[in-house]
Design a protein around this motif. Structure first.
Motif, PDB file in Angstrom:
ATOM      1  N   ASP A  41      65.790 -13.073 -11.995  1.00 28.18           N
ATOM      2  CA  ASP A  41      64.479 -12.205 -11.185  1.00 28.18           C
ATOM      3  C   ASP A  41      64.931 -11.230 -10.076  1.00 28.18           C
ATOM      4  O   ASP A  41      64.407 -10.166 -10.148  1.00 28.18           O
ATOM      5  CB  ASP A  41      63.479 -13.206 -10.635  1.00 28.18           C
ATOM      6  CG  ASP A  41      62.776 -13.959 -11.654  1.00 28.18           C
ATOM      7  OD1 ASP A  41      62.732 -13.651 -12.744  1.00 28.18           O
ATOM      8  OD2 ASP A  41      62.130 -14.918 -11.358  1.00 28.18           O
ATOM      9  N   GLU A 100      52.851 -10.927  -6.039  1.00 25.44           N
ATOM     10  CA  GLU A 100      53.950 -11.570  -6.782  1.00 25.44           C
ATOM     11  C   GLU A 100      53.920 -12.879  -7.407  1.00 25.44           C
ATOM     12  O   GLU A 100      54.235 -12.953  -8.567  1.00 25.44           O
ATOM     13  CB  GLU A 100      55.060 -11.611  -5.658  1.00 25.44           C
ATOM     14  CG  GLU A 100      56.572 -11.671  -6.346  1.00 25.44           C
ATOM     15  CD  GLU A 100      57.270 -10.338  -6.770  1.00 25.44           C
ATOM     16  OE1 GLU A 100      58.280 -10.652  -7.516  1.00 25.44           O
ATOM     17  OE2 GLU A 100      56.648  -9.439  -6.495  1.00 25.44           O
ATOM     18  N   LYS A 104      54.041 -13.343 -11.839  1.00 23.80           N
ATOM     19  CA  LYS A 104      54.875 -14.295 -12.272  1.00 23.80           C
ATOM     20  C   LYS A 104      54.130 -15.345 -12.953  1.00 23.80           C
ATOM     21  O   LYS A 104      54.535 -15.770 -14.255  1.00 23.80           O
ATOM     22  CB  LYS A 104      55.745 -15.010 -11.108  1.00 23.80           C
ATOM     23  CG  LYS A 104      56.689 -13.746 -10.568  1.00 23.80           C
ATOM     24  CD  LYS A 104      57.693 -13.352 -11.448  1.00 23.80           C
ATOM     25  CE  LYS A 104      58.538 -12.391 -10.540  1.00 23.80           C
ATOM     26  NZ  LYS A 104      59.594 -11.774 -11.453  1.00 23.80           N
ATOM     27  N   THR A 108      53.734 -15.958 -17.580  1.00 22.26           N
ATOM     28  CA  THR A 108      54.617 -17.064 -18.061  1.00 22.26           C
ATOM     29  C   THR A 108      54.431 -17.161 -19.441  1.00 22.26           C
ATOM     30  O   THR A 108      55.736 -17.170 -20.053  1.00 22.26           O
ATOM     31  CB  THR A 108      54.193 -18.372 -17.561  1.00 22.26           C
ATOM     32  OG1 THR A 108      54.070 -18.427 -16.085  1.00 22.26           O
ATOM     33  CG2 THR A 108      54.828 -19.626 -17.886  1.00 22.26           C
ATOM     34  N   GLY A 130      59.442 -18.262 -10.043  1.00 25.96           N
ATOM     35  CA  GLY A 130      58.732 -16.757  -9.693  1.00 25.96           C
ATOM     36  C   GLY A 130      58.469 -16.826  -8.226  1.00 25.96           C
ATOM     37  O   GLY A 130      58.772 -15.933  -7.709  1.00 25.96           O
TER      38      GLY A 130
END
Length: 288
Positions: A41, A100, A104, A108, A130
């Motif tokens: 990431d 954020e 994330k 999924t 994440g």
């Protein structure tokens, strides 16, 4: 008579007994995979860029300047006597980390369908990694806030009075991550079957910030828009950001009732998110 030796297996995959199971023990076994996802990431987002993670600083800085110009300058929205830089930065840092974790978590299943269909690992690895990787962006932007905070504390006469509620800061980070992951898992589970909900969610998330006290203090809404206060008070992010400002700068609307409400809603979203996530996990490949 010769006894048959029992077979020994290193890994045994069996169905989860409860939809509410976090299966932390299994996630811990895959901690190397969590680290790999975190590394992916961070690295892939700014691979082949010149400034790298410094873009986190630029993003927060330019957003703050834009808010100061539009909302503080043109719209003349009060910041409760706080310096505009600190007021907007404190809201931006919290909101960006929540968003954020939310993004994330909500991606999924849709973003990892090809991987999930080929190899088994605990699916909770993805939203957890994440949230952890998002901490890098959070702390870089928080460092920018902290530098500005020290400047206004020691080199100006700004009315900044930190108090004991600053100790709630780690809890605020957990609540932002927990609510983001929990709500994100709910969205991810629903959009596997109903793809148009992803479009609706994108629209809702873009408007969500405007019912969160990022660009305005809660006191302004209480004075001028009291009829709509119930909408903002239903938002669990409201008291989290208000506690952030109240603890660090001594300005904000803080009540234990509203803060407890945020904690309860966060825990509920995590529990419900885990339940529906585990339920959909068993069959989402057939749907996708």
């Amino acid at each position: 008579m010769m006894e048959i030796e029992k077979e020994h297996w290193d890994i045994v995959i069996k169905p989860r007994g409860s939809n509410f199971s976090l299966n932390i023990k299994e996630v811990w076994k895959y901690r190397d995979l969590v680290r790999m996802y975190i590394h992916r990431d961070i690295v892939t987002q700014y691979k082949q860029t010149i400034l790298g993670p410094f873009w986190y600083v630029i993003q927060a800085l330019f957003t703050t300047i834009l808010y100061m110009f539009v909302f503080g300058g043109i719209a003349q929205i009060s910041t409760d006597g706080l310096p505009q830089v600190l007021f907007y930065l404190s809201g931006i840092v919290c909101w960006n980390y929540f968003l954020e974790c939310l993004n994330k978590g909500s991606g999924t299943f849709s973003s990892n369908a090809s991987v999930f269909s080929k190899v088994y690992f605990p699916r909770l690895v993805v939203p957890i990694s994440g949230a952890i990787s998002g901490l890098l962006k959070f702390f870089i932007q928080f460092t920018l806030f902290f530098i500005a905070y020290l400047y206004y504390c020691f080199f100006t006469d700004a009315a900044i009075t930190p108090n004991a509620y600053i100790l709630l800061f780690p809890l605020l980070i957990f609540l932002l991550a927990g609510f983001g992951i929990g709500f994100g898992m709910i969205v991810s589970s629903m959009t596997t079957k109903y793809r148009d909900l992803a479009i609706l969610f994108t629209f809702i998330s873009s408007l969500w910030m405007y019912i969160t006290p990022v660009i305005y203090p809660l006191s302004v809404m209480e004075q001028n828009y009291a009829d709509y206060m119930w909408i903002i008070q239903l938002n669990p992010l409201t008291s989290i950001i208000e506690v952030m400002r109240y603890g660090w700068m001594g300005v904000g609307t803080f009540t234990w009732l509203s803060f407890t409400y945020s904690i309860v809603v966060t825990l509920f979203s995590m529990i419900f998110g885990i339940w529906i996530f585990n339920k959909v996990e068993r069959s989402f490949i057939d749907v996708v």
